[in-house]
Design an enzyme around this catalytic site. Sequence first.
Site, PDB file in Angstrom:
ATOM      1  N   ASP A 138      -0.828   1.613  -4.028  1.00 46.95           N
ATOM      2  CA  ASP A 138      -1.660   0.641  -4.752  1.00 46.95           C
ATOM      3  C   ASP A 138      -3.000   1.222  -5.203  1.00 46.95           C
ATOM      4  O   ASP A 138      -3.864   0.486  -5.675  1.00 46.95           O
ATOM      5  CB  ASP A 138      -1.887  -0.614  -3.900  1.00 46.95           C
ATOM      6  N   LYS A 142     -11.368   0.148  -0.922  1.00 50.78           N
ATOM      7  CA  LYS A 142     -11.475   1.591  -1.044  1.00 50.78           C
ATOM      8  C   LYS A 142     -10.859   1.962  -2.380  1.00 50.78           C
ATOM      9  O   LYS A 142     -10.103   1.176  -2.953  1.00 50.78           O
ATOM     10  CB  LYS A 142     -10.794   2.294   0.119  1.00 50.78           C
ATOM     11  N   ASP A 149      -5.610   2.742  -3.617  1.00 51.33           N
ATOM     12  CA  ASP A 149      -6.899   2.701  -2.920  1.00 51.33           C
ATOM     13  C   ASP A 149      -7.137   3.918  -2.029  1.00 51.33           C
ATOM     14  O   ASP A 149      -8.253   4.141  -1.577  1.00 51.33           O
ATOM     15  CB  ASP A 149      -7.088   1.383  -2.141  1.00 51.33           C
ATOM     16  N   ARG A 150      -6.089   4.707  -1.768  1.00 49.46           N
ATOM     17  CA  ARG A 150      -6.294   5.895  -0.923  1.00 49.46           C
ATOM     18  C   ARG A 150      -6.446   7.151  -1.765  1.00 49.46           C
ATOM     19  O   ARG A 150      -6.037   7.168  -2.927  1.00 49.46           O
ATOM     20  CB  ARG A 150      -5.089   6.094  -0.001  1.00 49.46           C
ATOM     21  N   SER A 178       0.806  -1.217   0.000  1.00 46.01           N
ATOM     22  CA  SER A 178       0.000   0.000   0.000  1.00 46.01           C
ATOM     23  C   SER A 178       0.845   1.276   0.000  1.00 46.01           C
ATOM     24  O   SER A 178       1.601   1.500  -0.929  1.00 46.01           O
ATOM     25  CB  SER A 178      -0.950  -0.057   1.194  1.00 46.01           C
ATOM     26  N   HIS A 179       0.738   2.048   1.061  1.00 48.23           N
ATOM     27  CA  HIS A 179       1.389   3.353   1.127  1.00 48.23           C
ATOM     28  C   HIS A 179       2.786   3.296   1.717  1.00 48.23           C
ATOM     29  O   HIS A 179       3.427   4.325   1.875  1.00 48.23           O
ATOM     30  CB  HIS A 179       0.510   4.270   1.984  1.00 48.23           C
ATOM     31  N   GLU A 191     -12.859   5.676   5.710  1.00 44.44           N
ATOM     32  CA  GLU A 191     -11.984   5.673   6.869  1.00 44.44           C
ATOM     33  C   GLU A 191     -11.235   6.996   6.921  1.00 44.44           C
ATOM     34  O   GLU A 191     -10.971   7.607   5.879  1.00 44.44           O
ATOM     35  CB  GLU A 191     -10.959   4.550   6.760  1.00 44.44           C
ATOM     36  N   ASP A 235      -2.262   6.548  -3.375  1.00 42.28           N
ATOM     37  CA  ASP A 235      -1.114   5.891  -2.732  1.00 42.28           C
ATOM     38  C   ASP A 235      -0.504   4.800  -3.602  1.00 42.28           C
ATOM     39  O   ASP A 235      -0.845   4.653  -4.777  1.00 42.28           O
ATOM     40  CB  ASP A 235      -1.529   5.330  -1.372  1.00 42.28           C
TER      41      ASP A 235
END
Length: 544
Positions: free
Chosen positions: A280, A377, A282-283, A113-114, A364, A278
């Site tokens: 991947d 997300k 999703d953010r 992720s991030h 979130e 981010d």
Amino acid sequence: MNIHTVDSTPFEGQKPGTSVLRKRVTVFRQARYLENFIQALFNAIGGGEGKTLVVGCDGRFYNQEAIQIIIRMAAAQGVARLLVGKSGLLSTPAASNLIRKHKADGGIILSASHNPGGPDGDFGIKFNGPNGGPASEQVSAAIYHETGRIRAYRILEADDIALGKPAEITLDRTRIHIINPVTDYADLMETLFDFPRIRGMIEAGMFNICFDAMHAITGPYAYEILERRLGALPGTVINATPLSDFGGGHPDPNLTYAHELVEIMNRPTAPDLGAASDGDGDRNMILGKRFFVTPSDSIAILAANAHLVPGYRSGLAGVARSMPTSQALDRVAARFGIPCFETPTGWKFFGNLLDSGKITLCGEESFGSGSDHLREKDGVWAVLFWLNILAVRRQPVEQIVREHWAAFGRNFYTRHDYEQVESGIAAQMMEELRDRITTLSGRKIGDYKVAYGDDFSYQDPVDQSVTEHQGLRLGFTDGSRIVFRLSGTGTEGATLRIYIEKYIADPARHGEDTQEALKDLIEIANKLSGVLTRTGRGGPTVIT
Ligand code: G1P
Ligand code: ZN
């Protein structure tokens, strides 16, 4: 072709955290480490025979080696079909979409992720189920259980597969489909949002965007959607090429790490909308001209304006937020007369609510929002949702947020993170805090009266499963809250998160600075936990 059964022994600690297995690249590169986990995964889901799986990576260092190992292991388990993004790439939301669209049995997503990438950065593996969402607590536990009793793994002897262009390849009994990673996702977005209207706003020359892909996975997605399909100016997407070390950056879209975007949005000539995603995809972070939209406000504003967006025009069944996310969303739900669920941190807890149709939107505080269009997300989706609202309302981002506060009141909100705290110190602090917090109900602290103090536990309203110890909550009678929790995604030491929130209805006070407005609550949180003395720090590592 030869299938080898290779003897192995368990590694300790292959335990899924908030988002399945995340470790340093150096840990994953140990011989048999990745193979053990993948075999455990197949064992836990009843083998691979005849199954269809999606495999995608966020482009970080070690992805390429890992995906080849996974392809050979999947073939050795008898997987029938593998859907793989070109060059192995897929954003997390795009992978979720593919699983759903092709009715796959699940997907393996290689991402941390991030977290930073590169030889000394982080790596991770996540397993998503047939609904396209992160594996449930039960499946995660089953995988972990299998990692502890592994004795061998199976792998096919074969050359590396060329993943560089779309193709169909047969490997033993497995059909591998290498597909364009962007097309299906972009098509899905066109079904949800009013592309002609957004395009009209952009082409009228009245609206500029800056999207920072942070050298991570969303570059190609944002380029295709914003610049090609919506007509945004060339150069709208910055840091658009995915790099295996994210250009040395930390691909986390917040005010600290997306500093290039923040700097652009603070210029006198700033674009109308700034956004970042981010590692991947999703953010998301949303910025107006010299204006930051907190993620907690963002999801509340999306909910309040959903009727303006074609995909959500028919109304929201309900909404949900993770426990530490501010209660701004609850206020919108109350006004609309729809339920608002409070779940533990981590997207997997939204899965049952989405699957059963109890909610349409969820979010979130950690820069994540999404809906029932898939089961992750979704960063680019959130940006398009904002664009659609902006194209209808034709007001600046800041004005939309201020009008929202005026209508619903403002939930001032901040999160203070203390990173890389020694695990023992963090654990002891939480233990002592738990004992303390649960005795405070009814007591006065400063100007506040404690309404409740507890260790959050959640009962899933669909399968009734109970998840305990999800963070310490201290709620006050005026709706203010302090939450303490330990991160489940870090790879070194412990990360302590302190979330602080205060509700102010009076619009005359909505212009106050957040840290200032929350000052007395921050002091209470620091004093109660002794965080500064215990960690020996002068303050938090990151404030959002
Ligand atoms: C963090 C966020 C959480 C998010 C997760 C995965 O987890 O706080 O909301 O779902 O990353 O992106 P944490 O490190 O707090 O366990
Ligand atoms: Zn992510």
